[in-house]
Design a protein around this motif. Sequence first.
Motif, short mmCIF file in Angstrom:
data_model
loop_
_atom_site.label_atom_id
_atom_site.label_comp_id
_atom_site.label_asym_id
_atom_site.label_seq_id
_atom_site.Cartn_x
_atom_site.Cartn_y
_atom_site.Cartn_z
N ASP A 187 -103.27 83.00 -1.11
CA ASP A 187 -103.22 84.26 -1.64
C ASP A 187 -101.64 84.85 -1.51
OD1 ASP A 187 -104.62 86.55 -3.25
OD2 ASP A 187 -103.98 87.69 -1.25
N ASN A 188 -100.94 84.67 -0.48
CA ASN A 188 -99.84 85.46 -0.16
C ASN A 188 -99.02 84.47 -1.07
OD1 ASN A 188 -100.64 87.75 1.46
ND2 ASN A 188 -100.44 86.14 3.30
N VAL B 152 -105.65 83.19 2.97
CA VAL B 152 -105.11 84.26 2.90
C VAL B 152 -103.64 83.76 2.69
CG1 VAL B 152 -104.01 85.78 4.56
CG2 VAL B 152 -106.47 85.44 4.73
N ASP C 11 -97.55 80.69 9.51
CA ASP C 11 -99.02 81.06 9.23
C ASP C 11 -99.91 79.97 10.00
OD1 ASP C 11 -97.48 82.23 7.14
OD2 ASP C 11 -99.43 82.55 6.20
#
Length: 223
Positions: A122-123, A119, A110
Motif C-alpha cells: 500500500d505504501n 502494508v 520493512d
Amino acid sequence: MHLITKEFLSYGVAVLRGKVIAAFLFAAVPAWAGEATILAFGDSLTQGYGLLDQQGLVPQLDKWLEDNGHKVRIVNGGVSGDTTAGGAARVDWSLTPDVDAMIVTLGGNDMLRGIDPAVSRDNLDRILAAAQAHGIEVLLVGMKAPGNYGPDYKAAFDRIYPDLAETYETLYFEDFFAGLGDAGPAEVQDYFQPDGIHPNAEGVKKIVAALGPKVVELVQNIQ
C-alpha cells in the motif's frame, strides 16, 4: 538477504531528516539547463551509508551514466532507516518541479521489521500514485525477502514489485543486489562492509553495472 540493521531511526526522525536533506539538496543545487533530473528515492542503500562521498550509489551511478554518454543530474533522496511508510510520507514534497524521473528503492527495512507485505504494498502504491500524479517517469527497484519469514511472507513480499510495476507501467529492475550475482556467502561478503549488510565501494560498483542499463532506459524515456 542483506538488510539494513545498524542505523535505524524512528519513523518521525527519519521523516524529519528526510525533509532537511531534501530541502538542502533542492535548494543548494540549481537545476542544470538541458539536463534531466532524476531523484534517487530510497533508504541507506541509496544514501551511501558508511561510504566516502564518491563511493555511494548516486555518485557511482552518475559517473557510470556519464561514462556511457548520458549526462543527467541525480539527486540523492536516500534516508537511512527509511521504510516504505517514510517514503510515502515524504514523496509529494520530494517531487519538486525540476524532477523528471524517480528511482524507487525501498522495502528492505520493512522486511527487517517483519511488516505485513500488504502494508508495504500500500505504501509503495502511494509512492507510485504520487509519481503518476506529478507526471514522473519511474524505475521501481525490487527487493527479495529472505526465507526465514516463511514461504507465504516471501511470496507475498516478492510479488509487490512486479505487480506494481505492471499496474503503473513503470520500468522494473528485479533485485537491487542482482549485480552481486549468485556467488556463495563467503565470496559475496567480499563486496560488503564489515557489518555484512551494506555494500562496500566495490559492491556498489557491481550493483551500478547491473542497474545502469535500466537507468539508461529511464533516461531515454524522459529525453
